[in-house]
Enzyme design. Structure first.
Site, PDB file in Angstrom:
ATOM      1  N   LYS A 273      32.010 -16.852 -62.453  1.00 11.99           N
ATOM      2  CA  LYS A 273      32.872 -17.318 -61.363  1.00 11.99           C
ATOM      3  C   LYS A 273      32.741 -18.827 -61.221  1.00 11.99           C
ATOM      4  CE  LYS A 273      32.664 -12.825 -59.137  1.00 11.99           C
ATOM      5  NZ  LYS A 273      32.066 -11.935 -58.137  1.00 11.99           N
TER       6      LYS A 273
ATOM      7  N   GLN B 237      27.809 -11.601 -53.322  1.00 17.57           N
ATOM      8  CA  GLN B 237      27.867 -10.743 -54.513  1.00 17.57           C
ATOM      9  C   GLN B 237      27.274  -9.363 -54.217  1.00 17.57           C
ATOM     10  OE1 GLN B 237      29.296 -11.715 -57.556  1.00 17.57           O
ATOM     11  NE2 GLN B 237      29.000  -9.580 -58.121  1.00 17.57           N
TER      12      GLN B 237
ATOM     13  N   ASP C  94      37.423 -12.272 -51.380  1.00 16.29           N
ATOM     14  CA  ASP C  94      37.320 -10.976 -52.060  1.00 16.29           C
ATOM     15  C   ASP C  94      38.340  -9.989 -51.486  1.00 16.29           C
ATOM     16  OD1 ASP C  94      35.484 -10.941 -54.162  1.00 16.29           O
ATOM     17  OD2 ASP C  94      33.752 -10.655 -52.844  1.00 16.29           O
TER      18      ASP C  94
END
Ligand code: NDP
Length: 286
Positions: A53, A97, A120
């Site tokens: 990422k 995460q 997200d």
């Protein structure tokens, strides 16, 4: 027949270079899009995802700011960091995460991220927007799935889509996006009796189970578009999807490989969600 391969890595590169142009013009206006990533503990797979990422952000000109917390961090420690990031004007997107260490409540942590920075797309605000089919941040992997279908020219409206997997991260939002695009959608799970009887009806088959090689040739309708979301580490260290690629590509119309399919496009979608959040923040600050 041999399926057309939908090359997610190439598509992701195209997307990142498109985003780079938008970022260049934002930077010229004094706005540098920023993504904050948080890793609790030291799960090796999570660290690889975070690194991918960060690399994609760098390629697009997006600033990525990483925060490591020890595996022993309390829920309050994580919530305090999230709150700090919510209030930091340089941060346009925050991701924590997953998976989190077992003593932490992932739902509680995900819902603490301000929905404007929830790149997200897991906040109830954004999931609700998806349900209502109104603008919001759409979860990255389901967005990647739709973008790959669109790029390949796979028709969705009026088609039968079957999604295998019902997680909030992949299966359910993918199903809703397909519904919103006019498909007739069936969602399967681990309790579905005779999975093959259902998957064989699919014009579009999206598989997100984490079971390597679950979908075999005899479970696929000839000519179907097969999107393999699964990422599984095999005993020999290689990565494989949930679809038996070599045999299914002989019968499908389109197929995504693993690696090099949904994974890189998911990361590109995360960068795009971050850039879009920065564009919105810049607009609201004028
Ligand atoms: P979850 O474990 O949260 O969900 C898996 C789903 O698959 C569950 O709904 C489960 O059913 C279902 N399932 C499991 N076994 C079977 C089976 N034999 N038949 C039918 N359904 C089954 O996983 P995620 O959704 O988070 O992830 C799925 C996969 O996608 C993983 O391999 C993950 O690594 C990968 N992934 C890839 C991403 C990418 O960028 N490419 C991003 C996110 C995930 P039930 O609900 O009944 O248990």
């Amino acid at each position: 027949m041999t399926a057309k391969i939908i090359d997610g890595a190439a598509l992701a590169r195209e997307k990142i270079s498109e985003l780079k142009q938008i970022v260049t013009s934002l930077r010229a206006r004094g706005v540098t899009p920023g993504l904050a990533t948080v890793l609790v503990g030291d799960d090796p797979a999570s660290r690889v995802y975070i690194r991918n990422k960060a690399r994609a952000c760098e390629q697009a000109g997006v600033a990525s700011i990483h925060h490591d917390l020890p595996a022993s961090a309390s829920e309050q420690d994580v919530l305090n960091l999230v709150e700090r990031l919510n209030n930091d004007p340089k941060v346009h997107g925050t991701i924590v995460q997953l998976p989190l260490p077992r003593h932490l409540n992932a739902q509680c942590v995900s819902q603490a991220i301000a929905y404007e920075k929830d790149v997200d797309g897991f906040s109830w605000h954004n999931l609700g927007a998806l349900m209502e089919n109104v603008p919001g941040v759409v979860p990255c992997t389901p967005r990647a799935t739709m973008a790959m279908l669109a790029h390949a020219g796979v028709p969705v409206e009026s088609k039968h889509a079957v999604v295998v997997g019902r997680s909030v991260i992949v299966g359910k939002p993918a199903a809703i996006l397909l519904i919103n695009a006019g498909a007739t959608v069936t969602v399967c799970n681990s309790r579905t009796p005779d999975l093959g009887a259902v998957t064989r009806q699919a014009d579009i088959l999206v598989v997100a189970t984490g079971r390597a090689g679950l979908i075999t040739r005899n479970m696929v309708k000839p000519g179907a578009a097969v999107i393999d979301v699964g990422i599984n580490r095999l005993h020999d260290g290689k990565l494989a999807g949930d679809v038996a690629f070599d045999e299914v590509k002989e019968i499908a119309g389109w197929i995504t490989p693993v690696p090099g399919g949904v994974g890189p496009m998911t990361v590109a979608m995360l960068v795009e969600n971050t850039v879009s959040a920065a564009v919105r923040a810049a607009g609201s600050n004028r």
